[in-house]
Structure formats: C-alpha cells, structure tokens
Write a protein that holds these residues in place. Structure first.
Motif, mmCIF file in Angstrom:
data_model
loop_
_atom_site.group_PDB
_atom_site.id
_atom_site.type_symbol
_atom_site.label_atom_id
_atom_site.label_comp_id
_atom_site.label_asym_id
_atom_site.label_seq_id
_atom_site.Cartn_x
_atom_site.Cartn_y
_atom_site.Cartn_z
ATOM 1 N N ALA A 118 0.833 -1.211 0.000
ATOM 2 C CA ALA A 118 0.000 0.000 0.000
ATOM 3 C C ALA A 118 0.866 1.260 0.000
ATOM 4 O O ALA A 118 0.570 2.233 -0.697
ATOM 5 C CB ALA A 118 -0.928 -0.004 1.209
ATOM 6 N N ALA A 119 1.954 1.240 0.783
ATOM 7 C CA ALA A 119 2.857 2.399 0.834
ATOM 8 C C ALA A 119 3.475 2.659 -0.542
ATOM 9 O O ALA A 119 3.624 3.815 -0.960
ATOM 10 C CB ALA A 119 3.949 2.168 1.871
ATOM 11 N N ALA A 120 3.820 1.578 -1.255
ATOM 12 C CA ALA A 120 4.395 1.730 -2.600
ATOM 13 C C ALA A 120 3.372 2.350 -3.555
ATOM 14 O O ALA A 120 3.707 3.222 -4.369
ATOM 15 C CB ALA A 120 4.871 0.373 -3.121
ATOM 16 N N ALA A 144 10.204 -2.818 5.155
ATOM 17 C CA ALA A 144 11.391 -2.943 4.301
ATOM 18 C C ALA A 144 11.066 -3.310 2.857
ATOM 19 O O ALA A 144 11.885 -3.073 1.960
ATOM 20 C CB ALA A 144 12.355 -3.976 4.900
ATOM 21 N N LEU A 145 9.887 -3.897 2.605
ATOM 22 C CA LEU A 145 9.575 -4.304 1.233
ATOM 23 C C LEU A 145 8.967 -3.181 0.394
ATOM 24 O O LEU A 145 8.639 -3.404 -0.778
ATOM 25 C CB LEU A 145 8.648 -5.526 1.229
ATOM 26 C CG LEU A 145 9.310 -6.860 1.624
ATOM 27 C CD1 LEU A 145 8.331 -8.012 1.460
ATOM 28 C CD2 LEU A 145 10.568 -7.132 0.809
ATOM 29 N N VAL A 146 8.812 -1.972 0.944
ATOM 30 C CA VAL A 146 8.313 -0.858 0.115
ATOM 31 C C VAL A 146 9.220 -0.668 -1.107
ATOM 32 O O VAL A 146 8.729 -0.604 -2.241
ATOM 33 C CB VAL A 146 8.181 0.459 0.923
ATOM 34 C CG1 VAL A 146 7.628 1.566 0.021
ATOM 35 C CG2 VAL A 146 7.278 0.284 2.140
ATOM 36 N N PRO A 147 10.567 -0.590 -0.933
ATOM 37 C CA PRO A 147 11.426 -0.457 -2.118
ATOM 38 C C PRO A 147 11.263 -1.618 -3.104
ATOM 39 O O PRO A 147 11.335 -1.423 -4.323
ATOM 40 C CB PRO A 147 12.849 -0.441 -1.538
ATOM 41 C CG PRO A 147 12.687 -0.042 -0.108
ATOM 42 C CD PRO A 147 11.361 -0.580 0.321
ATOM 43 N N ALA A 151 10.025 -1.470 -7.035
ATOM 44 C CA ALA A 151 10.823 -2.058 -8.120
ATOM 45 C C ALA A 151 9.994 -3.051 -8.940
ATOM 46 O O ALA A 151 10.043 -3.045 -10.181
ATOM 47 C CB ALA A 151 12.057 -2.741 -7.540
ATOM 48 N N TRP A 152 9.226 -3.910 -8.251
ATOM 49 C CA TRP A 152 8.406 -4.906 -8.956
ATOM 50 C C TRP A 152 7.336 -4.236 -9.821
ATOM 51 O O TRP A 152 6.930 -4.795 -10.837
ATOM 52 C CB TRP A 152 7.748 -5.858 -7.954
ATOM 53 C CG TRP A 152 8.735 -6.660 -7.153
ATOM 54 C CD1 TRP A 152 10.002 -7.016 -7.539
ATOM 55 C CD2 TRP A 152 8.555 -7.189 -5.838
ATOM 56 N NE1 TRP A 152 10.621 -7.739 -6.528
ATOM 57 C CE2 TRP A 152 9.763 -7.864 -5.472
ATOM 58 C CE3 TRP A 152 7.506 -7.174 -4.914
ATOM 59 C CZ2 TRP A 152 9.934 -8.495 -4.243
ATOM 60 C CZ3 TRP A 152 7.672 -7.804 -3.686
ATOM 61 C CH2 TRP A 152 8.873 -8.460 -3.342
ATOM 62 N N ASN A 153 6.892 -3.042 -9.412
ATOM 63 C CA ASN A 153 5.881 -2.308 -10.186
ATOM 64 C C ASN A 153 6.531 -1.341 -11.178
ATOM 65 O O ASN A 153 5.840 -0.530 -11.796
ATOM 66 C CB ASN A 153 4.954 -1.530 -9.245
ATOM 67 C CG ASN A 153 4.129 -2.451 -8.351
ATOM 68 O OD1 ASN A 153 3.838 -3.579 -8.733
ATOM 69 N ND2 ASN A 153 3.774 -1.978 -7.168
ATOM 70 N N PRO A 183 7.082 -11.569 -6.884
ATOM 71 C CA PRO A 183 7.421 -12.405 -8.045
ATOM 72 C C PRO A 183 8.296 -13.599 -7.646
ATOM 73 O O PRO A 183 9.191 -13.460 -6.812
ATOM 74 C CB PRO A 183 8.177 -11.459 -8.977
ATOM 75 C CG PRO A 183 8.565 -10.273 -8.153
ATOM 76 C CD PRO A 183 7.607 -10.200 -7.008
ATOM 77 N N ALA A 184 8.022 -14.736 -8.245
ATOM 78 C CA ALA A 184 8.761 -15.966 -7.908
ATOM 79 C C ALA A 184 10.259 -15.809 -8.155
ATOM 80 O O ALA A 184 11.084 -16.370 -7.425
ATOM 81 C CB ALA A 184 8.207 -17.138 -8.721
ATOM 82 N N ASP A 185 10.622 -15.012 -9.180
ATOM 83 C CA ASP A 185 12.051 -14.878 -9.510
ATOM 84 C C ASP A 185 12.798 -13.921 -8.573
ATOM 85 O O ASP A 185 13.984 -13.645 -8.785
ATOM 86 C CB ASP A 185 12.245 -14.457 -10.973
ATOM 87 C CG ASP A 185 11.635 -13.095 -11.283
ATOM 88 O OD1 ASP A 185 11.152 -12.422 -10.341
ATOM 89 O OD2 ASP A 185 11.642 -12.699 -12.464
#
Length: 471
Positions: A118-120, A144-147, A151-153, A183-185
């Motif tokens: 949501a933050a992203a 920590a997963l905001v960055p 990146a994924w988006n 993402p799995a990768d």
C-alpha cells in the motif's frame, strides 16, 4: 520535497520500542525542510484516537492480502498521517506484532506485506489523487519491502531504509512469497532468499536506494560477522559503495527536567535537592527502604539483547555496597519472571514494574543516580540520552550508539565487554564517583548540559534525501 515515512510504531499512538520515539520526532524535525507524511497500519489503538479519518483511496486485494482502504488524518499539531484501514489484519488485541501473550501473529507476512504494498502504491500516486512521494523513507523489516514493491511495479522513486535493529529480520517460509504477491524470480541469494527463508529485511537491503542505521558505530558493526546477523556480506558491499550511512538518533525536547510536568519536582543542574526529591519519591513508590546510597535505574525492553541477566548477576554486589535497583519495562516472559523473583527476594532493595509508562520512566531517570545499560549490542539507544539529561549517569557497554553518546568518566561510564566482570568494573567506578561528591556534581552537570537535539539528525537526513533525489 514530498517524503513518505513508512513505520509501524509512533509514540503518539502506539509504542513497542525506540522506533516509536523516532517515528514521532524525526518527521516533526523534518517538517520545516520537506512535506513529510506518515503511513501506519490501522491498529485499534491508532484508529480509536481519531474522530474523523477521510478515506482517500482503495487498495485492491493482492494474492492473500485483502483489499483495504487508505485514510488520511493528522496529529494534534497537524502532521499528516495515512492510516491503512483493514480490520481483519490490524484490529486486534495485543501489540502491533503479536498477541497478548507475546506470540507473533502467524500472518505477519500478510499484515506487513499489505503495509509495504500500500505504501508503494501511495508513493506512486495511485491511491491519494492529491499526493505522491518524491522519496520513501521505510523503517525496519515491517516496512522494508516498500522499495521491493516499487521495483516490482517498475516505479522509479528513491528509497531510504533505516535499520533500527538488524537482529529483527522478518523471516518467513518460502510459501510467504506467494502470499504477499512477490514475483517468484525474486527468491534467490541476491534477492529475498535467506537460508531458504524469505527475509523482509533482506529485501529492503537489496532494493533500497540507500541504507541508514541509527549510529555511525552500528553502521560499522553490522558489516562484521559478530553483529552482521548473517547479512554482513551484503551490508559490506553496500557500505563499500557508499550506500550505508550511520545517523545518530536524537531525543525529544520534552526531556528537560526543569519543565517536565511528570516529575515529583522539577530541577536543573546544581539543584540536587530537587534531584533528591525525585529519589525519595521513587523509593517510596517502589517500596524501597530509606537509604543514603545510590539508585541504579534500568528502563528497557526486557530482552536478551539488553543484558538484563548481567544486571541480575551484579545485583548482590550493588546491594551489598549500599545501592538499590529500580527496573521498568516489558519483554520476554522468563526475564520478566527473573526480575519479579529478584524483587521478592529483596523487596527493600529491588523495585520492579513490569510494563511501560512514560511518566514512570521519566521519574526513574530523575530519581536514579545511575542508569544501567549493559546491552550486548545497541544500534543507538535512547535511555542513555534521557538519563544524562535527567542527571542519571549511564553505565553502558562500549557498543553502537552508547559509545557515541556517553563520554567515559565525564557524562557516564563505559565498559568494554558484555560480561558480568566488565560490567561490575563500570559499577565500581560509579560507586567511587558517588562517594566523591565534587566529582559526582561535575559529572552530573556535564551530563545535563549535553544536547541530543533532533535538528542535527534531521539536517543529515534532509541532505541524504536531496542526494538520493539528485539525478
């Protein structure tokens, strides 16, 4: 400069550790330099404190993460706060991370994946049509997963991740990757994978534009095998690339014994009768015997890191030498029980209050002569700063922020190893200073004159933000 500050604690609403104090003070110190907005999960304790929350956006469900609303409100002094409204994830008893018995919620991967996602989206401008971020400042593993989500988006917004304590990493089974829509990768040694588990914190260490810690010493310590928690290789690479910076925390200006309304009696440097009035008050509050000896305070989360076992090992010598000990805090049940047992053995000399109350903590700092901080490691530490402002000389292990904020022999005492013998060396030096009144007076004056203003830290962060935004 529009900055989104992503956190899971804030002193205004909910507190577990030092992150709450930082999240309340740093954005306020940055307000004159940038448009800072905070995003917090909508815990019960947060939502209940607002009369009105304006809904500004909706997050669609993603993988196992439910749909939720984004609300906008503000603190009493006008600091904008976004609240992630998702009752099934956040409206629970207990603290932000676990239930009332201290066990972590089993769906913390989903709870904090939802926050980061949501933050992203908010930062990218897809949730609040009136606001987007130029930069995101994420804090600890929960955010920590905001960055990573940015990146994924494929959203290019600079990100800062502050590591408040590397020991808490947000580790989950590999299956969590699917649950949080990652993402799995991304699950490999140079991504989120950490010894066949998913690490939220490692994701931030990999994807954030820049990393910070809460003292320069800790920034160096976490690149070593002793304190790197298995991530020292990655942290060394980021450090060598000039992408890891230590910025010391500050403390709030309300930590001034001359004006603090929660004390038994306000006092300033040189007003030792006022200091004594606070000592008398806390002795009475904790049912301790009348004494002319020193009071040793311990205000801390009661966890292994804080060296509470060393305090218990040193207790007999402290008491035999005429000292008394007062402890407040909460944490691991076995440590809490050990303290309660110590109090039962010596109720005249050891006072214990399990739980945390800000006013009581302030009175202990004001009433104690020394503050015990035998932490095994200490990223920054705030108690030693509070203590010095209140004329309680800290006795701290020479590590992290303690090494930077205690001037040995002048504003407190440092000892070099987290062992009982080394700690007792510091305690014996404190007793010697207590017996030499002129020296005690000089040390107290020196400690109370220290400034730990957030303005210095805020200027450092602001400079880092500008550098991250530079093309």
């Amino acid at each position: 400069m529009r900055v989104l500050f992503a956190t899971t604690e804030m002193d205004d609403f909910v507190r577990v550790g030092g992150l709450a104090a930082v999240s309340a003070a740093l954005p306020r110190a940055l307000r004159s330099l940038s448009d800072v907005r905070i995003i917090l999960p909508g815990y019960r304790d947060v939502v209940e404190q607002f009369l009105h929350i304006q809904i500004v956006g909706q997050c669609a469900a993603l993988a196992d993460m439910p749909a939720c609303s984004l609300g906008l409100t503000s603190t009493r002094d006008g600091l904008p706060v976004y609240v992630l409204l998702c009752p099934q994830l956040y409206d629970r008893p207990g603290n932000p991370y676990g239930d009332t018995s201290g066990r972590d919620w089993p769906d913390n991967d989903v709870r904090f994946g939802r926050l980061a996602s949501a933050a992203a989206q908010l930062a990218a401008g897809t949730l609040d049509k009136n606001w987007a971020a130029d930069l995101v400042h994420a804090n600890d593993w929960q955010a920590a997963l905001v960055p990573a989500y940015l990146a994924w988006n494929a959203v290019k917004i600079p990100t800062i991740l502050t590591i408040h304590n590397l020991a808490y990493q947000g580790l989950f089974p590999k299956e969590s990757l699917r649950r949080i829509g990652a993402p799995a990768d991304s699950f490999h040694i140079d991504g989120l994978e950490f010894y066949d588990k998913l690490s939220f914190l490692k994701g931030g260490l990999v994807y954030a534009s820049h990393l910070t810690t809460v003292s320069e010493t800790y920034a160096k310590e976490i690149t070593t095998s002793e304190l790197g928690c298995g991530l020292e290789g990655l942290l060394r690479r980021r450090s060598e690339a000039a992408q890891l910076t230590g910025i010391l925390n500050g403390i709030d200006e309300s930590w001034d014994p001359r004006v603090c309304a929660q004390l038994a009696q306000p006092f300033g440097a040189g007003d030792w009768d006022g200091k004594q009035a606070n000592s008398d008050y806390v002795r009475q509050q904790f049912g301790l015997a009348l004494s002319r000896g020193p009071i040793f305070g311990l205000v801390a989360r009661l966890v292994h890191q804080k060296g509470v076992d060393l305090v218990l090992a040193a207790a007999d010598e402290i008491i035999e030498a005429g000292g008394q000990i007062i402890v407040t805090g909460s944490g691991e049940p076995d440590i809490e029980q050990a303290l309660v047992d110590a109090h039962r053995r010596r109720p005249d000399a050891i006072g214990v209050a399990i739980g945390f109350n800000d006013g009581q903590a302030r009175r202990i700092f004001a009433g104690s002569d020394f503050t015990l901080m035998p932490s095994r490691f200490e990223p920054c530490g705030l108690s030693q700063m509070y203590a010095q402002r209140f004329g309680s000389l800290p006795i701290g292990h020479q590590t992290g922020g303690l090494a930077e904020t205690i001037t040995d022999g002048e504003t407190g005492f440092l000892f070099d190893r987290p062992s009982t013998e080394s700690f007792l060396g510091g305690i014996r030096r404190a007793f010697a200073a207590f017996m030499a009144k002129d020296r005690l007076d000089a040390m107290r004056r020196s400690a109370m004159s220290r400034s730990f203003s957030w303005d210095i830290s805020a200027a450092c962060y602001s400079a880092l933000y500008r550098k991250a935004l530079a093309p």
